[in-house]
Scaffold this motif. Structure first.
Motif, PDB file in Angstrom:
ATOM      1  N   ILE A 179      11.975   6.305   9.040  1.00  0.00           N
ATOM      2  CA  ILE A 179      11.236   5.328   8.223  1.00  0.00           C
ATOM      3  C   ILE A 179      12.112   5.029   7.017  1.00  0.00           C
ATOM      4  CG2 ILE A 179       9.124   4.881   6.900  1.00  0.00           C
ATOM      5  CD1 ILE A 179       7.732   6.883   8.795  1.00  0.00           C
ATOM      6  N   ASP A 180      12.899   3.963   7.139  1.00  0.00           N
ATOM      7  CA  ASP A 180      13.969   3.719   6.181  1.00  0.00           C
ATOM      8  C   ASP A 180      13.891   2.355   5.503  1.00  0.00           C
ATOM      9  OD1 ASP A 180      14.607   2.124   8.319  1.00  0.00           O
ATOM     10  OD2 ASP A 180      16.509   3.110   8.788  1.00  0.00           O
ATOM     11  N   SER A 181      12.707   1.725   5.515  1.00  0.00           N
ATOM     12  CA  SER A 181      12.555   0.421   4.869  1.00  0.00           C
ATOM     13  C   SER A 181      11.088   0.187   4.520  1.00  0.00           C
ATOM     14  CB  SER A 181      13.031  -0.700   5.795  1.00  0.00           C
ATOM     15  OG  SER A 181      12.146  -0.831   6.906  1.00  0.00           O
ATOM     16  N   PRO A 182      10.821  -0.681   3.533  1.00  0.00           N
ATOM     17  CA  PRO A 182       9.424  -1.030   3.234  1.00  0.00           C
ATOM     18  C   PRO A 182       8.705  -1.610   4.441  1.00  0.00           C
ATOM     19  CG  PRO A 182      10.850  -1.716   1.442  1.00  0.00           C
ATOM     20  CD  PRO A 182      11.760  -1.267   2.561  1.00  0.00           C
ATOM     21  N   GLU A 183       9.424  -2.352   5.285  1.00  0.00           N
ATOM     22  CA  GLU A 183       8.802  -2.958   6.457  1.00  0.00           C
ATOM     23  C   GLU A 183       8.308  -1.884   7.423  1.00  0.00           C
ATOM     24  OE1 GLU A 183      11.234  -5.723   4.317  1.00  0.00           O
ATOM     25  OE2 GLU A 183      11.820  -3.811   5.222  1.00  0.00           O
ATOM     26  N   ARG A 184       9.114  -0.868   7.627  1.00  0.00           N
ATOM     27  CA  ARG A 184       8.690   0.208   8.516  1.00  0.00           C
ATOM     28  C   ARG A 184       7.535   1.005   7.906  1.00  0.00           C
ATOM     29  NH1 ARG A 184      13.916   2.746  11.783  1.00  0.00           N
ATOM     30  NH2 ARG A 184      14.367   0.812  12.932  1.00  0.00           N
ATOM     31  N   MET A 185       7.595   1.237   6.606  1.00  0.00           N
ATOM     32  CA  MET A 185       6.502   1.945   5.951  1.00  0.00           C
ATOM     33  C   MET A 185       5.206   1.143   6.070  1.00  0.00           C
ATOM     34  SD  MET A 185       6.255   3.373   2.029  1.00  0.00           S
ATOM     35  CE  MET A 185       7.599   4.551   2.177  1.00  0.00           C
ATOM     36  N   ALA A 186       5.282  -0.174   5.891  1.00  0.00           N
ATOM     37  CA  ALA A 186       4.102  -1.023   6.017  1.00  0.00           C
ATOM     38  C   ALA A 186       3.543  -0.975   7.431  1.00  0.00           C
ATOM     39  CB  ALA A 186       4.436  -2.462   5.626  1.00  0.00           C
ATOM     40  N   GLY A 195      -0.304  10.134   8.237  1.00  0.00           N
ATOM     41  CA  GLY A 195       0.802  10.550   7.395  1.00  0.00           C
ATOM     42  C   GLY A 195       2.120  10.100   7.991  1.00  0.00           C
ATOM     43  N   PHE A 196       3.192  10.311   7.223  1.00  0.00           N
ATOM     44  CA  PHE A 196       4.530  10.010   7.707  1.00  0.00           C
ATOM     45  C   PHE A 196       5.509  10.934   6.991  1.00  0.00           C
ATOM     46  CE2 PHE A 196       3.856   7.308   4.044  1.00  0.00           C
ATOM     47  CZ  PHE A 196       5.040   7.422   3.326  1.00  0.00           C
ATOM     48  N   THR A 197       6.668  11.140   7.610  1.00  0.00           N
ATOM     49  CA  THR A 197       7.707  11.942   6.985  1.00  0.00           C
ATOM     50  C   THR A 197       8.907  11.075   6.657  1.00  0.00           C
ATOM     51  OG1 THR A 197       8.874  12.573   9.028  1.00  0.00           O
ATOM     52  CG2 THR A 197       6.986  13.939   8.364  1.00  0.00           C
ATOM     53  N   ILE A 198       9.560  11.420   5.559  1.00  0.00           N
ATOM     54  CA  ILE A 198      10.842  10.816   5.187  1.00  0.00           C
ATOM     55  C   ILE A 198      11.774  11.947   4.767  1.00  0.00           C
ATOM     56  CG2 ILE A 198      12.058   9.417   3.473  1.00  0.00           C
ATOM     57  CD1 ILE A 198       9.810   7.465   3.459  1.00  0.00           C
ATOM     58  N   GLY A 199      13.007  11.902   5.262  1.00  0.00           N
ATOM     59  CA  GLY A 199      14.015  12.882   4.884  1.00  0.00           C
ATOM     60  C   GLY A 199      15.367  12.205   4.760  1.00  0.00           C
ATOM     61  N   VAL A 223       6.605   1.888  -3.403  1.00  0.00           N
ATOM     62  CA  VAL A 223       6.480   0.980  -2.257  1.00  0.00           C
ATOM     63  C   VAL A 223       5.182   1.276  -1.513  1.00  0.00           C
ATOM     64  CG1 VAL A 223       7.440   0.386   0.004  1.00  0.00           C
ATOM     65  CG2 VAL A 223       8.948   0.570  -1.984  1.00  0.00           C
ATOM     66  N   LEU A 224       4.918   2.552  -1.255  1.00  0.00           N
ATOM     67  CA  LEU A 224       3.675   2.924  -0.578  1.00  0.00           C
ATOM     68  C   LEU A 224       2.457   2.465  -1.369  1.00  0.00           C
ATOM     69  CD1 LEU A 224       2.160   4.414   1.683  1.00  0.00           C
ATOM     70  CD2 LEU A 224       2.407   6.514   0.334  1.00  0.00           C
ATOM     71  N   GLY A 225       2.532   2.598  -2.684  1.00  0.00           N
ATOM     72  CA  GLY A 225       1.410   2.195  -3.522  1.00  0.00           C
ATOM     73  C   GLY A 225       1.127   0.706  -3.485  1.00  0.00           C
ATOM     74  N   ASP A 230      -4.130  -3.025   5.053  1.00  0.00           N
ATOM     75  CA  ASP A 230      -3.839  -3.939   6.161  1.00  0.00           C
ATOM     76  C   ASP A 230      -2.339  -4.146   6.354  1.00  0.00           C
ATOM     77  OD1 ASP A 230      -3.185  -5.455   3.962  1.00  0.00           O
ATOM     78  OD2 ASP A 230      -4.525  -7.114   4.431  1.00  0.00           O
ATOM     79  N   GLY A 231      -1.526  -3.398   5.586  1.00  0.00           N
ATOM     80  CA  GLY A 231      -0.084  -3.492   5.740  1.00  0.00           C
ATOM     81  C   GLY A 231       0.566  -4.568   4.905  1.00  0.00           C
ATOM     82  N   GLN A 232      -0.204  -5.265   4.065  1.00  0.00           N
ATOM     83  CA  GLN A 232       0.353  -6.289   3.186  1.00  0.00           C
ATOM     84  C   GLN A 232       0.712  -5.651   1.851  1.00  0.00           C
ATOM     85  OE1 GLN A 232       0.858  -9.458   4.380  1.00  0.00           O
ATOM     86  NE2 GLN A 232       0.168  -8.466   6.274  1.00  0.00           N
ATOM     87  N   CYS A 233       1.739  -6.196   1.203  1.00  0.00           N
ATOM     88  CA  CYS A 233       2.202  -5.646  -0.068  1.00  0.00           C
ATOM     89  C   CYS A 233       1.544  -6.364  -1.235  1.00  0.00           C
ATOM     90  CB  CYS A 233       3.720  -5.759  -0.189  1.00  0.00           C
ATOM     91  SG  CYS A 233       4.590  -4.633   0.896  1.00  0.00           S
ATOM     92  N   GLY A 234       1.074  -5.589  -2.203  1.00  0.00           N
ATOM     93  CA  GLY A 234       0.552  -6.138  -3.440  1.00  0.00           C
ATOM     94  C   GLY A 234       1.519  -5.863  -4.574  1.00  0.00           C
TER      95      GLY A 234
END
Length: 249
Positions: A179-186, A195-199, A223-225, A230-234
């Motif tokens: 998970i290496d981008s805002p798009e993937r996190m969304a 949950g998700f992991t990042i390393g 970014v997560l915040g 719904d996966g849209q960014c505020g």
């Protein structure tokens, strides 16, 4: 699973191995506000892993171990390592019949991998249908608390895979790996994952372009915040939002 902000589990790993300076890096991880911290069972000698586990627990963080086991005996040893390290959540592996007797009555939550896992770094093989069926079967096992889905190690429609697995099982799903981008996190948020992991992405500065680990993690948290359920960014800047029910399953 309901679409709420997922837990951020930080892994002290790079390319599926615990980093050599994990104890030092832990300081930045905790300072950034992370409360779920994990590592792999390879990359450091066991005495170093014991010290790392103790430091994570002493800080009041939830301790996760993700195992890299390609055969039954190594998976049994990894399960015993989880017991000896006193982990809260054991992630990975594919053999509940081997793991569950080892961790029985130890208050360890267990999240195995659905699907066929091959190689190291690990890849997820199969079709969406076969992986979903594997997820259903694993989730039906008493003692399995949730699933650890290597979604971005799958060569196919990753978002469909995540969504289908989350819809088909009643237990929490953690999305692990790449998970290496805002798009993937969304996309993870849209899927309904718990949950998700990042390393590796964090050690590579994937979100901030910085080698400062604390700044990189804070960037990921922001970014997560900004990502809505719904996966849209505020535009709102929010510190780490962790769902406390995740560790209660």
């Amino acid at each position: 699973m309901p679409r709420t902000s997922p837990n951020f589990i930080f892994m002290l790993t790079n390319q599926d191995r615990t980093v050599a300076d994990a104890a030092e890096r832990l300081k930045d991880v905790l300072a950034a506000g992370i409360t779920h911290v994990g590592f792999k069972d390879i990359g450091l000698p066991f005495d170093k892993l014991l010290g790392l586990a103790s430091a994570i627990k002493a800080a009041g963080a939830t301790l996760c171990l993700e195992v890299v086991s390609l055969d039954e005996e190594s998976e049994r040893r990894s399960a015993q390592a989880a017991v000896d390290l006193g982990v809260d959540i054991l992630m990975g592996g594919t053999r509940p019949n081997i793991v569950l007797p080892v961790i029985a009555r130890r208050n360890i939550r267990y999240y195995p991998f659905p699907g066929k896992i091959v190689g190291h770094p690990s890849k997820l093989e199969g079709t969406i249908e076969t992986i979903v069926e594997s997820a259903r079967q694993l989730a039906a096992i008493d003692g399995v608390s949730g699933l650890d889905l290597l979604a971005y190690r799958f060569d196919g429609d990753v978002e469909e895979l995540m969504t289908r697995v989350c819809e088909e099982v009643e237990k929490p799903v953690v999305v692990a790996g790449s998970i290496d981008s805002p798009e993937r996190m969304a996309a993870v948020v849209r899927s309904g994952a718990a949950g998700f992991t990042i390393g590796t992405a964090a050690f590579n500065g994937a979100f901030s372009g910085s080698s400062n680990l604390r700044f990189e993690i804070e960037t990921e948290i922001n970014v997560l915040g900004r990502i809505q359920p719904d996966g849209q960014c505020g535009s709102l800047r929010i510190k780490n939002r962790l769902n406390p029910t995740f560790i209660e399953h």
